[in-house]
Design a protein around this motif. Structure first.
Motif, PDB file in Angstrom:
ATOM      1  N   THR A 152       0.986  -1.149   0.115  1.00  0.00           N
ATOM      2  CA  THR A 152       0.559  -0.303  -0.052  1.00  0.00           C
ATOM      3  C   THR A 152       1.040   1.604  -0.449  1.00  0.00           C
ATOM      4  OG1 THR A 152      -1.182  -1.064   1.875  1.00  0.00           O
ATOM      5  CG2 THR A 152      -1.863   0.886   1.193  1.00  0.00           C
ATOM      6  N   ARG A 153       1.634   0.752   0.920  1.00  0.00           N
ATOM      7  CA  ARG A 153       3.083   2.596   0.866  1.00  0.00           C
ATOM      8  C   ARG A 153       3.709   2.940  -0.393  1.00  0.00           C
ATOM      9  NH1 ARG A 153       5.968   0.436   5.985  1.00  0.00           N
ATOM     10  NH2 ARG A 153       4.893  -1.340   5.029  1.00  0.00           N
ATOM     11  N   ASP A 167     -14.496  -1.034  10.094  1.00  0.00           N
ATOM     12  CA  ASP A 167     -14.162   0.871  10.385  1.00  0.00           C
ATOM     13  C   ASP A 167     -13.840   1.256  11.568  1.00  0.00           C
ATOM     14  OD1 ASP A 167     -16.207   0.717  11.217  1.00  0.00           O
ATOM     15  OD2 ASP A 167     -17.198   1.466   9.978  1.00  0.00           O
ATOM     16  N   LYS A 201      -3.075  -0.175  10.643  1.00  0.00           N
ATOM     17  CA  LYS A 201      -4.639   0.340  10.001  1.00  0.00           C
ATOM     18  C   LYS A 201      -3.458   0.729   8.719  1.00  0.00           C
ATOM     19  CE  LYS A 201      -6.684   4.665  11.990  1.00  0.00           C
ATOM     20  NZ  LYS A 201      -6.100   6.005  12.705  1.00  0.00           N
ATOM     21  N   LYS A 202      -5.052   0.680   7.732  1.00  0.00           N
ATOM     22  CA  LYS A 202      -4.142   0.471   5.713  1.00  0.00           C
ATOM     23  C   LYS A 202      -5.241   1.878   5.548  1.00  0.00           C
ATOM     24  CE  LYS A 202      -0.059  -2.401   5.527  1.00  0.00           C
ATOM     25  NZ  LYS A 202      -0.046  -3.345   5.421  1.00  0.00           N
ATOM     26  N   LYS A 203      -4.906   2.781   3.756  1.00  0.00           N
ATOM     27  CA  LYS A 203      -5.883   3.167   3.436  1.00  0.00           C
ATOM     28  C   LYS A 203      -6.088   2.349   2.040  1.00  0.00           C
ATOM     29  CE  LYS A 203      -5.713   8.143   3.161  1.00  0.00           C
ATOM     30  NZ  LYS A 203      -5.979   9.492   2.113  1.00  0.00           N
ATOM     31  N   ARG A 256     -10.376   5.552   1.993  1.00  0.00           N
ATOM     32  CA  ARG A 256      -9.676   5.339   3.252  1.00  0.00           C
ATOM     33  C   ARG A 256      -9.274   4.761   4.314  1.00  0.00           C
ATOM     34  NH1 ARG A 256     -15.010   4.145   6.560  1.00  0.00           N
ATOM     35  NH2 ARG A 256     -16.512   2.122   5.292  1.00  0.00           N
ATOM     36  N   GLU A 257      -9.018   5.301   4.819  1.00  0.00           N
ATOM     37  CA  GLU A 257      -8.287   3.911   6.531  1.00  0.00           C
ATOM     38  C   GLU A 257      -8.891   2.812   6.839  1.00  0.00           C
ATOM     39  OE1 GLU A 257      -6.077   7.043   9.295  1.00  0.00           O
ATOM     40  OE2 GLU A 257      -4.024   6.437   7.628  1.00  0.00           O
TER      41      GLU A 257
END
Ligand code: UTP
Length: 405
Positions: A102-103, A185, A334-336, A349-350
């Motif tokens: 993701t990053r 969420d 936590k990831k987007k 979103r996260e």
């Protein structure tokens, strides 16, 4: 599972919103959603609810390492023992390539990223070049098992096929797929990716051995007489795979596992440290360390908690089999991600994902050899698009190591 049963399963955990758009779905979509609900492991929710209750850790103590100096003094002995093990077919390697990167923000499997400048040089290619060099030295192929996820499995296989396994013997390369988990969420509600599809993502790198077993590969591993498995991350382009000296050092030490480490550049470097916890090997995350631990020094002035891990471990197959069914800690990360918001609209979103981590397997070992390596020769992680541990920093390190890019 029918609609009524699904609703019942979800209602018990306050997750009935998953069926909110059910009536809008086609028959096929309805069937897929119900089957997803049937397979949901609701027990994960407890980890989210308990996320703020800090898990009790044991008593930490520093753990020394076989230093770079000692490795260079005993290099012939270590690499001789490691090469023997490889030649005798006792060593396999596992590439953890199921992550989503993701990053880095790259739309394909991270290993497909082209890190070259003047020529194509893919991350997978860097790794395959490294395993090839060991296999040439040992005059034996090292079986390589590649863990993918449902999301990137076919793209990864196609890429290896297209590039002819980067010159490695394809008969020694096997792919297997890891498990997926749902995400929630802030309010602990399971996220949808589409109106008829629950958002699922790879459940961390900790399940690699049970996924190997699930894929039916354990028998093959045992039949082949593989005693040692070297597990490593996809995103370190200087990763040494099945490094004979590392394998030999672990064998000579009679430890049942090993971990490659680098000396921290500063006391507060954000890296997990290999140490002892209640007299067993363990990895303490940087955010779990007290100030006293971070700054503690030995008589010679060196940091006591000095050795950071680089996701390159060696495990014994028989030990892994024994601990295979042990419950592993579940980390909330936590990831987007791309998913639906509460009103059914697409959004980035996260969310909170549930992951188990290979580093937690170290605490399940009786002993672990901490093996120090030169950071600039063996650690060039590609985590971020820019800045620290980025494409740029990895390119610099490749060039510094004489690799044409
Ligand atoms: P990271 O923890 O860096 O995760 O993975 P990631 O998914 O690759 O990247 P971010 O955090 O989303 O940016 C460390 C290693 O573990 C593998 C990765 O492919 C990488 O080699 N991994 C991670 C898996 O194989 N499966 C997973 O579910 C997660």
């Amino acid at each position: 599972m029918n609609y009524k049963e699904a609703l019942e399963k979800l209602s018990v955990c306050g997750q009935q919103h998953i069926l909110e758009y059910y009536d809008e779905l086609s028959d096929d979509e309805k069937e897929c959603l119900l089957s997803q609900v049937e397979n949901l492991d609701m027990s994960l929710l407890k980890y989210f609810n308990e996320r703020n209750v800090s898990g009790k850790r044991g008593d930490f103590k520093p753990l020394g390492a076989v230093s770079i100096k000692e490795v260079s003094e005993r290099y012939d002995e270590f690499s001789g023992a490691g090469l023997d093990a490889i030649k005798n077919g006792k060593v396999a390697a596992v590439l953890l390539a199921g992550g989503q990167g993701t990053r880095l923000g790259f739309e394909h499997p991270k290993g497909m990223f082209n890190i070259g400048i003047d020529k194509n040089l893919y991350i997978f290619e860097c790794l395959m070049n490294n395993i090839k060099s060991v296999s040439e030295k040992a005059e034996a192929f090292i079986p390589l098992y590649i863990m993918t996820s449902e999301t990137n499995n076919s793209e990864t296989i196609d890429f290896f096929e297209k590039h002819n396994y980067f010159g490695y013997n394809k008969d020694y390369v096997t792919f297997f797929v890891q498990d997926m988990a749902f995400a929630v969420d802030d309010a602990g509600k399971i996220i949808l990716e589409e109106k008829g599809k629950i958002f699922l993502s790879p459940n961390g790198n900790g399940g690699w051995f049970s996924s190997i077993a699930k894929a039916g590969l354990l028998k093959e591993i045992k039949d082949k007489g593989i005693e040692w498995i070297n597990v490593f991350a996809v995103d370190n382009v200087l990763q040494k795979i099945a490094d004979p000296a590392f394998i030999g050092a672990v064998i000579c030490s009679e430890c049942e596992s090993g971990g490659k480490v680098v000396s921290k550049v500063s006391p507060d470097e954000k890296v997990g440290v290999l140490c002892l916890e209640d007299e067993r090997p363990s990895i303490v995350e940087y955010y779990e360390m007290t100030d006293e631990m971070i700054n503690r020094r030995e008589a010679d002035g060196s940091l006591s908690y000095r050795y950071g891990v680089i996701l390159n471990y060696l495990f014994r197959t028989d030990r892994l089999e024994k601990i295979m069914n042990n419950e592993m800690p579940v980390h909330i990360v936590k990831k987007k991600v791309n998913c639906l918001d509460g009103n059914g609209n697409p959004v980035n979103r996260e969310v909170f994902k549930f992951e188990t981590l290979v580093l937690d397997m170290i605490h399940m070992q009786e002993s672990c050899l901490s093996y120090e390596v030169e950071r600039n020769h063996e650690f060039a992680p590609v985590k971020n698009a820019e800045g620290v541990d980025s494409v740029d920093s990895a390119r610099k390190l490749l060039i510094e190591n004489g690799i044409e890019i």
